[in-house]
Motif scaffolding. Structure first.
Motif, PDB file in Angstrom:
ATOM      1  N   VAL A 230      53.679 -30.733 -18.279  1.00 21.33           N
ATOM      2  CA  VAL A 230      53.679 -32.171 -17.994  1.00 21.33           C
ATOM      3  C   VAL A 230      52.251 -32.710 -17.996  1.00 21.33           C
TER       4      VAL A 230
ATOM      5  N   ARG B 176      56.471 -36.201 -13.515  1.00 21.07           N
ATOM      6  CA  ARG B 176      56.167 -37.446 -14.233  1.00 21.07           C
ATOM      7  C   ARG B 176      56.027 -38.612 -13.260  1.00 21.07           C
ATOM      8  N   VAL B 177      56.858 -38.646 -12.234  1.00 19.59           N
ATOM      9  CA  VAL B 177      56.731 -39.683 -11.207  1.00 19.59           C
ATOM     10  C   VAL B 177      55.411 -39.495 -10.462  1.00 19.59           C
TER      11      VAL B 177
ATOM     12  N   THR C  74      52.455 -40.900 -12.114  1.00 20.13           N
ATOM     13  CA  THR C  74      52.389 -42.357 -12.249  1.00 20.13           C
ATOM     14  C   THR C  74      52.135 -43.051 -10.906  1.00 20.13           C
TER      15      THR C  74
ATOM     16  N   GLU D 103      60.170 -31.352 -13.840  1.00 21.84           N
ATOM     17  CA  GLU D 103      59.390 -32.140 -14.803  1.00 21.84           C
ATOM     18  C   GLU D 103      59.502 -33.639 -14.517  1.00 21.84           C
ATOM     19  N   ASP D 104      60.699 -34.083 -14.136  1.00 25.85           N
ATOM     20  CA  ASP D 104      60.878 -35.501 -13.806  1.00 25.85           C
ATOM     21  C   ASP D 104      60.105 -35.871 -12.545  1.00 25.85           C
ATOM     22  N   LEU D 105      60.121 -34.999 -11.544  1.00 25.29           N
ATOM     23  CA  LEU D 105      59.332 -35.235 -10.327  1.00 25.29           C
ATOM     24  C   LEU D 105      57.847 -35.329 -10.649  1.00 25.29           C
TER      25      LEU D 105
ATOM     26  N   TRP E 181      48.174 -41.356 -20.546  1.00 28.14           N
ATOM     27  CA  TRP E 181      48.713 -42.203 -19.485  1.00 28.14           C
ATOM     28  C   TRP E 181      47.582 -42.807 -18.667  1.00 28.14           C
TER      29      TRP E 181
ATOM     30  N   GLN F  34      51.314 -33.265 -21.484  1.00 26.94           N
ATOM     31  CA  GLN F  34      51.965 -34.464 -21.993  1.00 26.94           C
ATOM     32  C   GLN F  34      51.227 -35.716 -21.525  1.00 26.94           C
TER      33      GLN F  34
ATOM     34  N   ILE G 293      67.495 -33.055  -9.646  1.00 28.16           N
ATOM     35  CA  ILE G 293      66.404 -33.616 -10.452  1.00 28.16           C
ATOM     36  C   ILE G 293      65.515 -32.478 -10.946  1.00 28.16           C
ATOM     37  N   ALA G 294      65.095 -32.577 -12.166  1.00 31.00           N
ATOM     38  CA  ALA G 294      64.243 -31.540 -12.762  1.00 31.00           C
ATOM     39  C   ALA G 294      62.816 -31.679 -12.249  1.00 31.00           C
TER      40      ALA G 294
END
Length: 83
Positions: A52, A12-13, A16, A8-10, A61, A55, A5-6
């Motif tokens: 991130v 983003r989680v 949230t 960046e994906d971690l 968000w 973003q 897993i990247a």
């Protein structure tokens, strides 16, 4: 493991799953132990965090500015858990 897993994906989680707009607080829990913080191990990780966060802010968000701290990881500041 970046092959799974990247970072960046971690991130983003991460952005949230908690409110990164309240300083030293999560819900009714208050204190510095509840701060929003990302500890990075390399310049590449720091760049990813900053990208991130930009973003998340640009896409609004959250209705308030991010207060997440971004700091280098320093093992001298942490201790092994009891166990």
């Amino acid at each position: 493991d970046p092959s799974v897993i990247a970072v960046e994906d971690l991130l983003r989680v991460f952005f949230t799953l908690h409110d990164p707009t309240t300083k030293d607080r999560q819900g009714n829990d208050i204190g510095t132990q509840y701060r929003s913080i990302v500890l990075f191990h390399s310049g590449a990780q720091k760049d990813a965090v900053e990208a991130v966060m930009a973003q998340v802010a640009a896409e609004q968000w959250w209705p308030a500015p991010l207060v997440t701290q971004v700091q280098p990881y320093d093992a001298a500041n942490y201790f092994a858990a009891e166990g």
